[in-house]
Motif scaffolding. Sequence first.
Motif, PDB file in Angstrom:
ATOM      1  N   PHE A  13       0.843  -1.209   0.000  1.00 22.90           N
ATOM      2  CA  PHE A  13       0.000   0.000   0.000  1.00 22.90           C
ATOM      3  C   PHE A  13       0.873   1.252   0.000  1.00 22.90           C
ATOM      4  O   PHE A  13       0.664   2.174  -0.794  1.00 22.90           O
ATOM      5  N   TRP A  21      -4.260   4.326  -7.500  1.00 26.18           N
ATOM      6  CA  TRP A  21      -5.328   5.337  -7.544  1.00 26.18           C
ATOM      7  C   TRP A  21      -5.282   6.076  -8.891  1.00 26.18           C
ATOM      8  O   TRP A  21      -6.298   6.227  -9.566  1.00 26.18           O
ATOM      9  N   SER A  92      -6.563  17.810  -4.300  1.00 29.47           N
ATOM     10  CA  SER A  92      -5.149  18.074  -4.555  1.00 29.47           C
ATOM     11  C   SER A  92      -4.973  19.185  -5.589  1.00 29.47           C
ATOM     12  O   SER A  92      -4.043  19.965  -5.523  1.00 29.47           O
TER      13      SER A  92
ATOM     14  N   ASP B  29      -0.944  13.388 -11.915  1.00 31.82           N
ATOM     15  CA  ASP B  29      -2.311  13.406 -11.390  1.00 31.82           C
ATOM     16  C   ASP B  29      -2.449  12.362 -10.275  1.00 31.82           C
ATOM     17  O   ASP B  29      -3.028  11.293 -10.468  1.00 31.82           O
ATOM     18  N   LEU B  30      -1.909  12.697  -9.120  1.00 34.38           N
ATOM     19  CA  LEU B  30      -1.878  11.745  -7.997  1.00 34.38           C
ATOM     20  C   LEU B  30      -2.836  12.185  -6.892  1.00 34.38           C
ATOM     21  O   LEU B  30      -3.155  13.366  -6.770  1.00 34.38           O
ATOM     22  N   PRO B  31      -3.290  11.250  -6.066  1.00 37.72           N
ATOM     23  CA  PRO B  31      -4.155  11.634  -4.939  1.00 37.72           C
ATOM     24  C   PRO B  31      -3.372  12.406  -3.882  1.00 37.72           C
ATOM     25  O   PRO B  31      -2.149  12.303  -3.805  1.00 37.72           O
ATOM     26  N   SER B  32      -4.087  13.160  -3.085  1.00 36.20           N
ATOM     27  CA  SER B  32      -3.421  13.907  -2.019  1.00 36.20           C
ATOM     28  C   SER B  32      -3.082  12.970  -0.853  1.00 36.20           C
ATOM     29  O   SER B  32      -3.610  11.857  -0.754  1.00 36.20           O
ATOM     30  N   ASP B  33      -2.225  13.451   0.034  1.00 36.65           N
ATOM     31  CA  ASP B  33      -1.885  12.664   1.225  1.00 36.65           C
ATOM     32  C   ASP B  33      -3.119  12.403   2.076  1.00 36.65           C
ATOM     33  O   ASP B  33      -3.273  11.331   2.673  1.00 36.65           O
ATOM     34  N   ALA B  34      -4.011  13.388   2.139  1.00 33.50           N
ATOM     35  CA  ALA B  34      -5.225  13.221   2.943  1.00 33.50           C
ATOM     36  C   ALA B  34      -6.115  12.126   2.363  1.00 33.50           C
ATOM     37  O   ALA B  34      -6.687  11.317   3.102  1.00 33.50           O
ATOM     38  N   GLN B  35      -6.208  12.085   1.047  1.00 30.35           N
ATOM     39  CA  GLN B  35      -7.019  11.037   0.416  1.00 30.35           C
ATOM     40  C   GLN B  35      -6.431   9.660   0.685  1.00 30.35           C
ATOM     41  O   GLN B  35      -7.156   8.703   0.950  1.00 30.35           O
ATOM     42  N   LEU B  36      -5.099   9.578   0.666  1.00 27.50           N
ATOM     43  CA  LEU B  36      -4.458   8.289   0.940  1.00 27.50           C
ATOM     44  C   LEU B  36      -4.609   7.889   2.402  1.00 27.50           C
ATOM     45  O   LEU B  36      -4.814   6.719   2.719  1.00 27.50           O
ATOM     46  N   LEU B  39      -7.988   6.551   2.866  1.00 31.83           N
ATOM     47  CA  LEU B  39      -8.081   5.203   2.307  1.00 31.83           C
ATOM     48  C   LEU B  39      -7.431   4.188   3.254  1.00 31.83           C
ATOM     49  O   LEU B  39      -7.969   3.108   3.491  1.00 31.83           O
ATOM     50  N   ALA B  40      -6.280   4.556   3.800  1.00 36.01           N
ATOM     51  CA  ALA B  40      -5.590   3.655   4.731  1.00 36.01           C
ATOM     52  C   ALA B  40      -6.462   3.389   5.955  1.00 36.01           C
ATOM     53  O   ALA B  40      -6.526   2.264   6.464  1.00 36.01           O
TER      54      ALA B  40
END
Lengths: 171, 233
Positions: A13, A21, A92, B29-36, B39-40
């Motif tokens: 992960f 993602w 983001s 185009d990556l997810p933000s740290d908050a989104q990850l 998810l975690a």
Amino acid sequence: MSDEPRPSVRQIFDEHARYIWRTLRHLGIPEAEAPDLCQEVFVIVHRRLSSFEGRSSLRTWLYGICIRVASEYRRRPHVRKETPLLEPASESEQQASSPDSALEQRNAVQHLLAILDDDKRQVVVLYEIEGFSMKEVAEIIECPLQTAYSRLHAARALMLSALNAEKAAQS
Amino acid sequence: MSMPDDPERLADVRPRSQLGDVFASAARDLPSDAQLAELAAKLGPVLDGPEGTSPKPSNASTLVKLGVGTGALALLVAVGLTLGRSSQPAPVPGTVPKSATAPVAVEPAPAASASLPPQPSAQTPEPPSKAESAAGASSSKAAPVQNKPASEAALLEQARRALNGSPSYALQLANQHRARFPNGVLSQEREVIAIEALRRLHRTSDADQRAGAFSKAFPGSAHQRMVDEAVPK
């Protein structure tokens, strides 16, 4: 079987989630659905990791799961009726230094990818964006290598044609 | 990695074409740290549990399997605490709202939790009293403290379930959570459980102190109302 120790789900992960993602998004999963689909991918990883034999690389195996989860999602009846191409800025992007530009770029990507069928789209995403070799791409999507090449060339031609048509329309 | 026969990637071709620009921007185009982080949190037992098994059949992991995330756990904590108040009418929890699966803001906890007062070490937990053990038999028999739940969500769910029958055990678990997950995304939920447990143990000054630290550490928290109810001013 690889001699390398198998990483834990947590390690997978930490290393791959953001790219999984991204891949899901480029495979046509809407922003709002990305967390749930990403979650599905890692639930499958959790369930199957113990039986991963290392015949392919872990990354190839992981993206194979990702491709199948996205394909299954896009085959759902309620999804096929929808054609969500342009979306509002994500969290983001709102934090980016020039969110308008980021949004435009993202919409350009999604718009171009949306003109492709799933088969071509998978090849483009895995090769052009995720950086797999064509051999790995063929392995992930389980097709002959020559078929993968054909899809890539066809996809490039289609996207180039769409860009040219857009330019012509603007001028 | 490209093989010798592979065509050059369009993002690597110089001068770069418009299509190459599109692919280059797509890679960013990556997810933000908050989104990850969110998810975690949703995946809790999946990420930390043993492989090849279904997530542990705790309420929390069931929720995870159903796609219910941090927001729902917060709701669970809230409902659980409310149900645990004998002096108040217990609302009947209905189905978990669909919105619980929607992304929720995950507040960073590390700096905040660092300012909270020190707690008894989670390494030396006091066992529940016989009376508490008897009263909380159904809630605390799930696992002794030594059997560490796999994730912070599972640990907090265990603590929440212990609140009614054994608040001292719930407090131990909350403190264990703090020791194991000092930067956990569920730090606020942990503090709410700990404060409620202190209240039920009639450790009023400790509850007041922890509630005060909570308010300072998490200003504007959605859980502040529950803290205020647990420790009326």
